[in-house]
Design a protein around this motif. Structure first.
Motif, PDB file in Angstrom:
ATOM      1  N   GLY A 110     -11.100   1.166  -2.720  1.00  0.00           N
ATOM      2  CA  GLY A 110      -9.872   0.876  -3.446  1.00  0.00           C
ATOM      3  C   GLY A 110      -8.968   2.062  -3.664  1.00  0.00           C
ATOM      4  N   GLY A 111      -9.234   3.184  -3.016  1.00  0.00           N
ATOM      5  CA  GLY A 111      -8.440   4.389  -3.202  1.00  0.00           C
ATOM      6  C   GLY A 111      -7.054   4.295  -2.574  1.00  0.00           C
ATOM      7  N   PRO A 112      -6.178   5.265  -2.907  1.00  0.00           N
ATOM      8  CA  PRO A 112      -4.789   5.251  -2.421  1.00  0.00           C
ATOM      9  C   PRO A 112      -4.668   5.792  -1.000  1.00  0.00           C
ATOM     10  CG  PRO A 112      -5.104   7.142  -3.844  1.00  0.00           C
ATOM     11  CD  PRO A 112      -6.409   6.376  -3.853  1.00  0.00           C
ATOM     12  N   THR A 113      -5.376   5.190  -0.073  1.00  0.00           N
ATOM     13  CA  THR A 113      -5.296   5.613   1.321  1.00  0.00           C
ATOM     14  C   THR A 113      -3.973   5.153   1.923  1.00  0.00           C
ATOM     15  OG1 THR A 113      -6.522   3.639   1.984  1.00  0.00           O
ATOM     16  CG2 THR A 113      -7.793   5.652   1.590  1.00  0.00           C
ATOM     17  N   ARG A 114      -3.654   5.660   3.118  1.00  0.00           N
ATOM     18  CA  ARG A 114      -2.274   5.550   3.589  1.00  0.00           C
ATOM     19  C   ARG A 114      -2.167   4.964   4.995  1.00  0.00           C
ATOM     20  NH1 ARG A 114       0.215  11.175   3.669  1.00  0.00           N
ATOM     21  NH2 ARG A 114       2.166  10.004   3.689  1.00  0.00           N
ATOM     22  N   LEU A 115      -0.966   4.464   5.295  1.00  0.00           N
ATOM     23  CA  LEU A 115      -0.528   4.106   6.641  1.00  0.00           C
ATOM     24  C   LEU A 115       0.798   4.819   6.882  1.00  0.00           C
ATOM     25  CD1 LEU A 115      -0.423   2.388   9.298  1.00  0.00           C
ATOM     26  CD2 LEU A 115       0.784   0.640   7.947  1.00  0.00           C
ATOM     27  N   VAL A 116       0.877   5.583   7.972  1.00  0.00           N
ATOM     28  CA  VAL A 116       2.111   6.291   8.320  1.00  0.00           C
ATOM     29  C   VAL A 116       2.515   5.860   9.726  1.00  0.00           C
ATOM     30  CG1 VAL A 116       3.203   8.523   8.715  1.00  0.00           C
ATOM     31  CG2 VAL A 116       1.571   8.253   6.843  1.00  0.00           C
ATOM     32  N   GLY A 133       0.816  -1.209   0.000  1.00  0.00           N
ATOM     33  CA  GLY A 133       0.000   0.000   0.000  1.00  0.00           C
ATOM     34  C   GLY A 133       0.848   1.257   0.000  1.00  0.00           C
ATOM     35  N   HIS A 134       0.191   2.380   0.271  1.00  0.00           N
ATOM     36  CA  HIS A 134       0.883   3.657   0.396  1.00  0.00           C
ATOM     37  C   HIS A 134       1.298   3.805   1.862  1.00  0.00           C
ATOM     38  CE1 HIS A 134      -1.160   4.193  -3.439  1.00  0.00           C
ATOM     39  NE2 HIS A 134      -0.372   5.216  -3.678  1.00  0.00           N
ATOM     40  N   THR A 135       2.445   3.222   2.166  1.00  0.00           N
ATOM     41  CA  THR A 135       2.879   3.073   3.557  1.00  0.00           C
ATOM     42  C   THR A 135       4.232   3.738   3.765  1.00  0.00           C
ATOM     43  OG1 THR A 135       1.651   1.021   3.853  1.00  0.00           O
ATOM     44  CG2 THR A 135       3.513   1.391   5.334  1.00  0.00           C
ATOM     45  N   ASN A 157      -3.715  -1.633   8.986  1.00  0.00           N
ATOM     46  CA  ASN A 157      -4.387  -1.325   7.722  1.00  0.00           C
ATOM     47  C   ASN A 157      -4.298   0.163   7.382  1.00  0.00           C
ATOM     48  OD1 ASN A 157      -7.135  -3.600   8.474  1.00  0.00           O
ATOM     49  ND2 ASN A 157      -5.164  -4.025   7.517  1.00  0.00           N
ATOM     50  N   THR A 158      -4.401   0.460   6.100  1.00  0.00           N
ATOM     51  CA  THR A 158      -4.507   1.848   5.667  1.00  0.00           C
ATOM     52  C   THR A 158      -5.896   2.403   6.004  1.00  0.00           C
ATOM     53  OG1 THR A 158      -5.233   1.164   3.466  1.00  0.00           O
ATOM     54  CG2 THR A 158      -2.860   1.499   3.793  1.00  0.00           C
ATOM     55  N   GLY A 159      -6.091   3.689   5.759  1.00  0.00           N
ATOM     56  CA  GLY A 159      -7.364   4.329   6.043  1.00  0.00           C
ATOM     57  C   GLY A 159      -8.412   4.060   4.977  1.00  0.00           C
ATOM     58  N   THR A 160      -9.551   4.724   5.123  1.00  0.00           N
ATOM     59  CA  THR A 160     -10.626   4.646   4.136  1.00  0.00           C
ATOM     60  C   THR A 160     -10.892   6.020   3.562  1.00  0.00           C
ATOM     61  OG1 THR A 160     -12.324   4.986   5.838  1.00  0.00           O
ATOM     62  CG2 THR A 160     -11.735   2.708   5.317  1.00  0.00           C
ATOM     63  N   GLU A 161     -11.537   6.034   2.406  1.00  0.00           N
ATOM     64  CA  GLU A 161     -11.855   7.319   1.767  1.00  0.00           C
ATOM     65  C   GLU A 161     -12.860   8.128   2.580  1.00  0.00           C
ATOM     66  OE1 GLU A 161     -11.400   4.236  -1.619  1.00  0.00           O
ATOM     67  OE2 GLU A 161     -12.365   4.345   0.343  1.00  0.00           O
ATOM     68  N   GLY A 162     -13.684   7.458   3.377  1.00  0.00           N
ATOM     69  CA  GLY A 162     -14.740   8.147   4.109  1.00  0.00           C
ATOM     70  C   GLY A 162     -14.259   8.937   5.300  1.00  0.00           C
ATOM     71  N   ASP A 163     -13.021   8.710   5.744  1.00  0.00           N
ATOM     72  CA  ASP A 163     -12.469   9.473   6.860  1.00  0.00           C
ATOM     73  C   ASP A 163     -11.372  10.373   6.288  1.00  0.00           C
ATOM     74  OD1 ASP A 163     -11.505  10.367   9.368  1.00  0.00           O
ATOM     75  OD2 ASP A 163     -12.005   8.478  10.322  1.00  0.00           O
ATOM     76  N   HIS A 164     -10.234  10.481   6.971  1.00  0.00           N
ATOM     77  CA  HIS A 164      -9.135  11.284   6.446  1.00  0.00           C
ATOM     78  C   HIS A 164      -8.244  10.493   5.503  1.00  0.00           C
ATOM     79  CE1 HIS A 164     -10.293  13.501  10.152  1.00  0.00           C
ATOM     80  NE2 HIS A 164     -10.082  14.534   9.372  1.00  0.00           N
ATOM     81  N   GLY A 165      -8.541   9.215   5.326  1.00  0.00           N
ATOM     82  CA  GLY A 165      -7.786   8.409   4.390  1.00  0.00           C
ATOM     83  C   GLY A 165      -6.431   7.971   4.896  1.00  0.00           C
ATOM     84  N   ILE A 166      -6.227   8.023   6.213  1.00  0.00           N
ATOM     85  CA  ILE A 166      -4.900   7.711   6.733  1.00  0.00           C
ATOM     86  C   ILE A 166      -4.999   7.056   8.111  1.00  0.00           C
ATOM     87  CG2 ILE A 166      -4.646  10.026   7.707  1.00  0.00           C
ATOM     88  CD1 ILE A 166      -1.647   9.824   6.970  1.00  0.00           C
ATOM     89  N   THR A 167      -4.178   6.062   8.323  1.00  0.00           N
ATOM     90  CA  THR A 167      -3.978   5.459   9.636  1.00  0.00           C
ATOM     91  C   THR A 167      -2.612   5.908  10.122  1.00  0.00           C
ATOM     92  OG1 THR A 167      -5.282   3.522   9.005  1.00  0.00           O
ATOM     93  CG2 THR A 167      -3.829   3.281  10.918  1.00  0.00           C
TER      94      THR A 167
END
Length: 270
Positions: A76-82, A49-51, A96-106
């Protein structure tokens, strides 16, 4: 210091590895992954993912970081894990990465210890110096403060907030927000006291701990409704930084609060 990649590892084109990163045997690193200096993937680690992994993290076998959120709403969007720096991430940990419905980031902070099988769900925010014992799990959208400790097999439902310095004992099921410094216990978790051990480890004085205990007793077990007790404690003790932190946490919530287990105190929304 050069990057070290074991011949059996698979690092996709596009992955960014800082000096001193070590990719051990049979690890897989995806094309949108960034790994900081000195971070070590011991073996059989999946980072996808975008990690982003910060510096000096150590990740043990069979951990899987940056996989898609376990949510039926994820598109399926490019959500992230930082993930920050200096974390110890043991065997079988999943984030897990985030979802589009929130800020898209964990987001995960620095200096944390994730023991075997622990899980950080989508859109969570985890502070610094947090400890997850074996198989402790967070549902989606959970917010965890700094210096929190989760006992083994503790489970936190989605959207719950855990305040700084709280202790969640093993096998506890947390359904509602937990105040800073709270000690929470039980299958359907209730506040049973303060995390005094944790407060001492953070260097709080005996006087500070006694003052917080006084505010805690008045807030959860005093006369009147919870809202009346909250305003009374705020008026009398709210200028104290620690009690002020508890008051601000409660006032900043929009969901139920985990209430006291003793003397017949009732669950209530703040």
């Amino acid at each position: 210091m050069a990057v070290s990649i074991d011949p059996t590892a698979r690092v996709a084109d596009g992955a960014r590895l800082a000096d001193g990163a070590e990719i051990g045997p049979f690890c897989t690193v995806g094309p949108h992954v960034e790994i900081g200096a000195g971070t070590r993937l011991i073996s059989h680690v999946n980072v996808t993912g975008h990690t982003v992994l910060g510096e000096r993290n150590t990740v043990y076998p069979f951990a899987s970081l940056g996989t898609p959120p376990q949510s039926v709403k994820y598109g399926g969007g490019p959500t992230r894990l930082v993930v920050g720096s200096d974390n110890d991430i043991r065997e079988g940990v999943t984030m897990n990465t985030g979802t589009e419905g929130d800020h898209g980031i964990t987001r995960v902070g620095s200096g944390c210890f994730f023991m075997v099988g622990s899980h950080v769900g989508h859109d969570c925010t985890v502070g610094d110096h947090v400890t997850f014992a074996n198989n402790a799990v967070l549902g989606g959208h959970v917010q965890v403060g700094n210096n929190v400790v989760f006992g083994g097999q503790a489970a936190v439902r989605q959207f719950v907030r855990i305040g700084d310095g709280a202790m969640i004992t093993g096998l506890s099921g947390v359904r509602a927000d937990v105040i800073p410094f709270g000690l929470v216990h039980g299958h359907f978790a209730e506040v049973v006291g303060l995390n005094v051990v944790g407060m001492r480890r953070r260097g709080l004085s005996k006087a500070d701990i006694h003052k917080v205990h006084r505010g805690f007793e008045a807030l959860f077990f005093g006369p009147g409704t919870f809202r009346e007790r909250l305003e009374a404690v705020a008026a009398e003790l709210g200028d104290d930084p620690l009690i002020g932190q508890i008051i601000a946490f409660i006032r900043g919530g929009s969901r139920p609060l985990t209430m006291g287990a003793k003397r017949g105190a009732q669950r209530a929304e703040p």
